[in-house]
Design a protein around this motif. Structure first.
Motif: not given
Length: 396
Positions: A182-195, A244-248
């Motif tokens: 929904a956001s259209g953010e490529p980086a967010a989508l890539q991360s979500a697809e990986r999840l 931004p680095k998706e740190l724990h």
């Protein structure tokens, strides 16, 4: 020591300790620096607890029970209820909270314990999952939430007597993918697809209940979700720019409108508007922080790897290192009713923060690696560890 899960696809070099929700990784799984934290000890504790559960293991040699165990082993841990055991109070426990005059503790393999006498005795309560539980919070005497491995979120409305599942890692990944689309953010989508591709292998590491229907969960790889309707719906919480680095993210604390999040590689996020917006604070130390506190005096406190503990009295503009007698990682913290901060470390020590900034070890009997602290009435302290729950007298 049990094998630890390897880094998921696309996360090489970033293994996170903890109990996997499926088959364990090879025993040769390495432990990079970011993995040397509180969860490593909890994973170790899981094996120690299993090794000492003689009665349970002996029972599994009986034909009928062995057949049941073999069948249940094929059921995903997110769907398999926790095993009932009389050894709960001596098992690996990771977190504890008060629910009115009750105590509720959670731990490995979905274990949930309730005490009605301030930790003198415990009874196990049914849990709908057998994944490890890492944190528990209560908004009031009745309503609480527990979170853990597999992205699981459990809720209770009767002071811990019964629990139901609100969320798991499969659904969480799907929600994040929908939000990213929904956001259209490529980086967010890539991360979500990986999840989604990884499956439910990411744990929640802490939870906050700002109100009876408000939930905020944080965990591995920067995951953070929020619900304002008691878990019926969820939304992505932290902005990508916050981490931004998706740190724990290991710990979250609240005092009024002040919120504090502590995490990996020096990550410290602070909000002064009730968690609506966060700013990243810069500290002189960039190692991981596993616990945090917001004392009543308005200061900020974070503690973690190799005995590093830091305090700020000006909202995070400057930081002062707290003097500690041993360079051992801090794993837990708590505040007493008088506001004094207590810290626990992997050496089994409990230290009190003194007015001069020293961390003074308390004269307590030797303890195993500690996972949680909870001050009790009458100058008593409940300490959780890889060997269960123990009441300690502070003797002040």
């Amino acid at each position: 020591m049990p094998p630890l899960p390897m880094a998921p696809t696309g996360r090489q070099g970033s293994a996170l300790p903890g109990a996997p929700t499926s088959s364990p990784a090879p025993a040769a799984a390495c432990l990079p620096d970011r993995a040397l934290n509180r969860r490593s000890w909890l994973a170790l504790g899981a094996t120690l607890a299993a090794a000492t559960t003689g009665t349970l293991l002996a029972d599994l040699t009986r034909p009928a029970l062995a057949a049941t165990a073999a069948a249940s082993a094929t059921t995903p841990a997110l769907q398999r209820p926790a095993v009932s055991t009389a050894l709960g109070p001596r098992s690996v426990l990771q977190a504890v909270a008060t629910a009115g005059d009750r105590l509720v503790a959670v731990g490995e393999r979905g274990l949930i314990l309730v005490s009605t006498n301030q930790g003198q005795s415990w009874s196990q309560r049914p849990s709908p999952v057998s994944t490890g539980l890492t944190a528990v919070r209560f908004a009031d005497a009745q309503r609480g939430v527990a979170v853990g491995h597999g992205g699981v979120v459990l809720a209770t409305a009767d002071a811990g007597q019964t629990w139901r599942q609100l969320l798991d890692g499969v659904r969480a990944a799907a929600l994040l993918r929908e939000a990213a689309q929904a956001s259209g953010e490529p980086a967010a989508l890539q991360s979500a697809e990986r999840l989604v591709a990884d499956g439910p292998d990411k744990p929640w590491l802490d939870v906050l209940m700002p109100g009876p229907d408000q939930l905020r969960v944080v965990g591995a790889y920067g995951l953070a979700l929020a619900s304002d309707d008691a878990g019926k719906t969820w939304r992505r919480w932290l902005k990508p720019a916050d981490n931004p680095k998706e740190l724990h993210l290991y710990a979250i604390r609240q005092r009024g409108a002040q919120w504090l999040i502590a995490g990996e590689q020096g990550t410290v996020l602070h909000s002064s508007d009730g968690g609506q917006n966060f700013r990243r604070l810069t500290l002189p130390y960039n190692g991981s922080f596993f616990t945090a506190e917001l004392p009543a005096d308005g200061s900020l406190l974070v503690a973690g790897l190799r005995g590093n503990a830091w305090r700020s009295t000006d909202g995070g503009a400057t930081w002062q290192a707290l003097t500690t007698p041993v360079p051992v990682s801090f794993t837990a913290s708590a505040q007493q009713t008088d506001g004094r901060v207590l810290l626990a470390n992997q050496a089994g020590m409990v230290l009190s923060l003194e007015a001069d900034g020293r961390l003074q070890p308390l004269p307590l009997p030797p303890q195993p690696p500690l996972t949680a602290l909870l001050p009790l009435a009458g100058d008593q302290l409940l300490a959780l560890s890889i060997q269960g729950a123990q009441r300690l007298s502070l003797g002040r």
